[in-house]
Write a protein that holds these residues in place. Structure first.
Motif, PDB file in Angstrom:
ATOM      1  N   PHE A 563      49.403  40.912  45.588  1.00  0.00           N
ATOM      2  CA  PHE A 563      49.842  39.859  44.428  1.00  0.00           C
ATOM      3  C   PHE A 563      49.408  41.019  43.611  1.00  0.00           C
ATOM      4  CE2 PHE A 563      49.181  36.261  46.942  1.00  0.00           C
ATOM      5  CZ  PHE A 563      51.123  35.793  47.161  1.00  0.00           C
ATOM      6  N   ALA A 564      49.887  41.541  42.393  1.00  0.00           N
ATOM      7  CA  ALA A 564      49.577  42.100  40.832  1.00  0.00           C
ATOM      8  C   ALA A 564      48.953  40.989  40.066  1.00  0.00           C
ATOM      9  CB  ALA A 564      50.755  43.056  41.129  1.00  0.00           C
ATOM     10  N   PRO A 565      48.176  42.163  39.438  1.00  0.00           N
ATOM     11  CA  PRO A 565      47.632  40.723  38.311  1.00  0.00           C
ATOM     12  C   PRO A 565      49.068  40.145  37.128  1.00  0.00           C
ATOM     13  CG  PRO A 565      46.410  43.003  37.979  1.00  0.00           C
ATOM     14  CD  PRO A 565      47.861  43.215  39.231  1.00  0.00           C
ATOM     15  N   GLY A 566      49.264  39.085  37.053  1.00  0.00           N
ATOM     16  CA  GLY A 566      49.929  38.055  36.079  1.00  0.00           C
ATOM     17  C   GLY A 566      50.757  37.473  36.850  1.00  0.00           C
ATOM     18  N   ASP A 567      50.673  37.959  38.920  1.00  0.00           N
ATOM     19  CA  ASP A 567      52.203  37.198  39.354  1.00  0.00           C
ATOM     20  C   ASP A 567      51.688  36.040  39.830  1.00  0.00           C
ATOM     21  OD1 ASP A 567      52.793  39.545  40.093  1.00  0.00           O
ATOM     22  OD2 ASP A 567      52.194  39.882  41.710  1.00  0.00           O
ATOM     23  N   THR A 568      52.801  35.496  40.573  1.00  0.00           N
ATOM     24  CA  THR A 568      52.263  34.181  39.996  1.00  0.00           C
ATOM     25  C   THR A 568      52.773  33.823  42.145  1.00  0.00           C
ATOM     26  OG1 THR A 568      54.352  33.309  38.502  1.00  0.00           O
ATOM     27  CG2 THR A 568      53.722  31.815  40.321  1.00  0.00           C
ATOM     28  N   VAL A 569      51.457  32.925  41.860  1.00  0.00           N
ATOM     29  CA  VAL A 569      51.518  32.386  43.578  1.00  0.00           C
ATOM     30  C   VAL A 569      51.976  31.054  44.198  1.00  0.00           C
ATOM     31  CG1 VAL A 569      49.740  32.942  45.541  1.00  0.00           C
ATOM     32  CG2 VAL A 569      49.342  33.721  43.701  1.00  0.00           C
ATOM     33  N   GLY A 629      41.914  44.799  44.645  1.00  0.00           N
ATOM     34  CA  GLY A 629      41.778  44.446  46.091  1.00  0.00           C
ATOM     35  C   GLY A 629      41.482  43.499  46.566  1.00  0.00           C
ATOM     36  N   GLY A 630      40.622  43.040  47.291  1.00  0.00           N
ATOM     37  CA  GLY A 630      40.280  41.787  48.168  1.00  0.00           C
ATOM     38  C   GLY A 630      39.888  40.802  47.447  1.00  0.00           C
ATOM     39  N   THR A 649      44.772  39.764  48.703  1.00  0.00           N
ATOM     40  CA  THR A 649      45.182  40.732  47.920  1.00  0.00           C
ATOM     41  C   THR A 649      45.660  41.322  47.493  1.00  0.00           C
ATOM     42  OG1 THR A 649      45.382  41.988  50.048  1.00  0.00           O
ATOM     43  CG2 THR A 649      45.624  43.404  48.590  1.00  0.00           C
ATOM     44  N   VAL A 650      45.071  41.559  45.600  1.00  0.00           N
ATOM     45  CA  VAL A 650      45.527  42.089  44.687  1.00  0.00           C
ATOM     46  C   VAL A 650      45.086  43.550  43.933  1.00  0.00           C
ATOM     47  CG1 VAL A 650      44.837  42.011  41.836  1.00  0.00           C
ATOM     48  CG2 VAL A 650      44.116  40.275  43.540  1.00  0.00           C
ATOM     49  N   ARG A 651      46.496  43.522  44.262  1.00  0.00           N
ATOM     50  CA  ARG A 651      47.439  45.160  44.072  1.00  0.00           C
ATOM     51  C   ARG A 651      47.252  45.153  42.969  1.00  0.00           C
ATOM     52  NH1 ARG A 651      52.124  43.093  45.201  1.00  0.00           N
ATOM     53  NH2 ARG A 651      54.134  43.525  42.983  1.00  0.00           N
ATOM     54  N   ALA A 652      46.400  47.326  43.055  1.00  0.00           N
ATOM     55  CA  ALA A 652      47.139  48.173  41.810  1.00  0.00           C
ATOM     56  C   ALA A 652      47.823  48.244  41.195  1.00  0.00           C
ATOM     57  CB  ALA A 652      45.843  49.500  41.868  1.00  0.00           C
ATOM     58  N   VAL A 653      47.610  48.552  40.027  1.00  0.00           N
ATOM     59  CA  VAL A 653      49.239  48.360  38.975  1.00  0.00           C
ATOM     60  C   VAL A 653      49.400  49.746  39.603  1.00  0.00           C
ATOM     61  CG1 VAL A 653      50.530  48.218  36.925  1.00  0.00           C
ATOM     62  CG2 VAL A 653      48.493  46.347  37.604  1.00  0.00           C
ATOM     63  N   ALA A 654      50.919  50.008  39.695  1.00  0.00           N
ATOM     64  CA  ALA A 654      51.451  51.876  40.240  1.00  0.00           C
ATOM     65  C   ALA A 654      51.344  51.925  39.009  1.00  0.00           C
ATOM     66  CB  ALA A 654      52.542  51.205  40.221  1.00  0.00           C
ATOM     67  N   PRO A 655      50.634  53.214  38.801  1.00  0.00           N
ATOM     68  CA  PRO A 655      50.624  54.112  37.817  1.00  0.00           C
ATOM     69  C   PRO A 655      51.785  55.147  37.578  1.00  0.00           C
ATOM     70  CG  PRO A 655      50.338  55.371  39.960  1.00  0.00           C
ATOM     71  CD  PRO A 655      51.054  53.875  40.153  1.00  0.00           C
TER      72      PRO A 655
END
Length: 756
Positions: A563-569, A629-630, A649-655
């Protein structure tokens, strides 16, 4: 049919009183050229000699037999097995001899062998039990491996008013998994259907040398998982018995699963309107099955069959039938014998310790229970000095609840006596310690989902305090256990853990065969009942732990890539509540980094046969400033103190693509623009996002890179505050969708203070 003819003649002759009609019925069988045979059935009696609540006791059961026999002398009592074993203290303390005496006294005509008849091993059945039983114990599908012949009588014949009624016995094919290893020396368990059909066909082939029968009744210690007719007609083991029994089997009396049902199932080739009864009468002699068979007086073939279940107590729990004096004397003597050792207090409880329940109030061996977890706690505590870390308890080893309210004025509420503790665990099983790797322990938990077609599709293990696991009930079989922890630390697949379980479970009972791969196995010499009594000694007042030790969670396919920051789970949760009568909790929370980000009401509806009671769907939004990260989402039920972590897992925002930043004068790229295009640090601008109305987006600043906000696009825009630390100049701003894909970017010019 006799019944219709009798009523017609009675009305013609003016016999309106109950006594007159009963007398006429008894004398008119030959005139009506039919015979009515009443078969009363029990199953899973388990030595319930004494009356307690809805359990009527052996004397009232015998009184019911007397009642029906007085109405119709052509009445017989039969059983589908488990008459003894897993008994209450009154019977257990004398190795069930009082129960056998009571069944003899009430004239039990025939019984199937049940798995609990073998609790003390084959030698006990072949010697002591069969000698003490005045009735035949039957099993068509048990063979002696030395001789290749049936090990027990396959059938018995009762001649009732000239009608030969054949009773065929059979025991569950799961017998080897239901007794301790070594209990069945020299016994082969064969498939029920072909063995029963072979006997039924011999009894119906016209050859008197085979012991012909006019009516054939199957007494089978196997049953349906639920009381619904679908569980008796599906592809389960019992469903295959019902559909596979051939036309020479007239009725099926079942047991083993402690269910209550009376079904009528069509049989190919039978006359229209004549269906085969399939019945099971619950447990413990709370009810009896009443199978009425009307037989043609000339051909001796069934003309009509009806079945019902008859409670032995009234709604106010008083007896419906007059207790039989002789059986009452047997019970009274057994109670007196057991009263001295059984009345000793071993501890107290502050509230009920219950087994799990189904929607109809019957036991659910597929549900997590406060009693099962308590017993596991006691077994761990009793063996902790030899290094055990985890205890597991099988649900079938729990026979009764420990209730706070006392049924006796002499016994205060909350008091637990030796006999009450024994009633919970009456097997006197030794505790076995063994080493299991994390992978083997996971395999054990996966085997809670039983082999396809079994009478019980799921068996929930009680687990000791400190051990927790997550599972996904929607995942493929063998892949449902997601994570195990011990005292908060995740278990490793390759690390070895010291586990304790009763011998039956450690030997692979109930299809938990992964136990047999354990190493460093040792018999602790400690008994399961003694571990419970020892726990009461150390903790004189025991309270039920209402926290769930296993929780179901399903995150769906969206979780695969993180999940990316701001995602809805969205989390589908289950197994948040107990089903044994405990007060339900109202809501569940989801926390991220200690903050509640989602909450939902819990559905307390009981789910039969599984552990899914306490369901909720929680929608939570991750903060926009989450680190890659985790991470964990904590599922918490405040009312019960249930708390378990769900890793994500929180994925990094794509550059932002370097090519998109080459033109520092460009104001936008894609479907994004910023108004106003120039603003002072610390002020708010509007980021315009085309085509994403109502969707959650993440806004990230670059040069320097930092999350700015996560919000829902409303009116085509999202408000963003320019960080106070932004220096004067052009600053790119990127906007990402919930799946992490780039929507577009724009730049905002940050002016020096006072220069706008």
């Amino acid at each position: 049919m006799k019944r219709a003819l009798v009523l017609t003649l009675a009305a013609t002759l003016g016999l309106t009183s109950a006594a007159g009609l009963g007398a006429f019925t008894a004398t008119s069988a030959s005139a009506a050229s039919s015979v009515t045979i009443d078969l009363l059935s029990i199953n899973d009696f388990h030595g319930r000699l004494s009356a307690e609540g809805v359990i009527a006791g052996a004397a009232v059961l015998a009184g019911a037999v007397n009642h029906y026999t007085a109405l119709n002398p052509d009445t017989r009592l039969i059983s589908a097995g488990d008459n003894i074993g897993a008994s209450t203290f009154t019977s257990f303390i004398q190795q069930d001899k009082p129960t056998l005496d009571a069944l003899n006294a009430m004239g039990l005509a025939a019984s199937a062998l049940g798995n609990h008849e073998f609790d003390r091993g084959r030698a006990d059945i072949d010697g002591r039990v069969r000698t003490a039983a005045a009735f035949p114990y039957l099993a068509a599908n048990l063979y002696d491996t030395a001789t290749g012949r049936p090990a027990y009588d396959q059938f018995s014949i009762s001649v009732i008013d000239g009608v030969r009624v054949g009773f065929i016995g059979a025991v569950t094919e799961q017998l080897p998994t239901l007794v301790s290893a070594g209990s069945l020396p020299g016994l082969e368990v064969r498939s029920i259907v072909p063995e029963v059909n072979a006997v039924a066909d011999r009894l119906s082939d016209g050859d008197a040398a085979n012991g012909e029968a006019d009516v054939v009744v199957l007494l089978v210690h196997e049953g349906a998982a639920t009381s619904g007719v679908g569980s008796s007609t599906d592809t389960s083991t019992f469903g295959r018995i019902v559909s596979g029994a051939d036309a020479n089997v007239d009725a099926i009396v079942s047991g083993h699963t402690h269910q209550s049902y009376t079904h009528t199932i069509p049989v190919p080739g039978w006359p229209a309107g004549l269906d085969r009864p399939v019945i099971q009468a619950g447990e413990y002699g709370e009810t009896i099955g009443h199978l009425s068979v009307v037989v043609d007086g000339a051909t001796h073939r069934p003309q009509a069959m009806t079945a019902e279940l008859v409670p032995l107590t009234n709604p106010n729990k008083t007896p419906r039938f007059t207790p039989d004096p002789a059986v009452a004397g047997i019970v009274s003597a057994a109670e007196a014998y057991a009263s001295v050792p059984g009345s000793v207090t071993v501890g107290t409880i502050t509230a009920d310790l219950n087994k799990a329940r189904q929607s109809d109030g019957s036991d659910n061996r597929g549900g997590e229970s406060t009693l099962g977890n308590f017993v596991a706690d006691a077994q761990l505590e009793a063996t902790a000095d030899i290094g055990t870390q985890i205890a597991l308890m099988n649900p079938g080893g729990l026979r009764v609840n420990l209730t706070y309210a006392s049924s006796s004025a002499k016994d205060p509420d909350g008091n637990v006596t030796y006999s009450e503790a024994n009633a919970v665990q009456p097997f006197a099983s030794t505790l076995i310690a063994l080493d299991l790797t994390g992978a083997q322990l996971k395999a054990v938990l996966e085997q809670q989902w039983q082999p396809t077609g079994g009478g019980r599709p799921f068996l929930k293990l009680g687990v000791s305090r400190g051990f927790q696991y997550l599972y996904d009930p929607t995942a493929p079989k063998g892949s449902r256990v997601l994570r195990m922890t011990l005292n908060g630390a995740a278990l490793s697949a390759t690390t070895t853990y010291r586990v304790v379980a009763n011998k039956y479970l450690a030997d692979g009972g109930d299809n938990f065969t992964s136990f047999t791969g354990g190493t460093n196995r040792s018999d602790t010499g400690r008994i399961d009942l003694d571990s419970m009594i020892g726990s009461f000694t150390k903790h004189p007042a025991v309270s039920p732990d209402l926290a769930q030790r296993a929780v179901g969670v399903h995150l769906g396919a969206s979780a695969m890539g993180g999940f990316a920051p701001g995602d809805t789970v969205t989390m589908a949760l289950s197994s948040l509540l107990f089903s044994g009568g405990e007060a339900p909790a109202g809501s569940v929370e989801v926390l991220y980094r200690g903050e509640v980000i989602g909450r939902s009401a819990i559905d307390p509806a009981v789910v039969d046969t599984t552990d899914e009671v306490g369901r909720a769907t929680v929608t939570a939004t991750l903060p926009g400033d989450g680190e890659a990260g985790g991470a964990v989402l904590t599922v918490r039920v405040p009312a019960t103190r249930t708390s378990i972590d769900v890793p994500i897992t929180v994925r990094a925002v794509a550059p932002l693509a370097a090519s998109a930043l080459t033109d520092g004068n460009a104001q936008n790229f894609g479907a994004v623009s910023i108004t106003p295009a120039a603003a002072a640090a610390g002020t708010t601008v509007q980021v315009q996002v085309a085509g994403h109305e109502g969707r959650t987006v993440s806004v990230v600043g670059y040069a320097p890179q930092m999350p700015l906000t996560t919000g829902v696009v409303a009116g085509g825009r999202v408000g963003v505050r320019i960080p106070a630390g932004y220096s004067p100049g052009v600053h790119p701003v990127a906007v990402y969708a919930g799946d992490g894909s780039l929507i577009g970017w724009a730049s905002v010019t940050v002016a020096a203070r006072g220069r706008l």
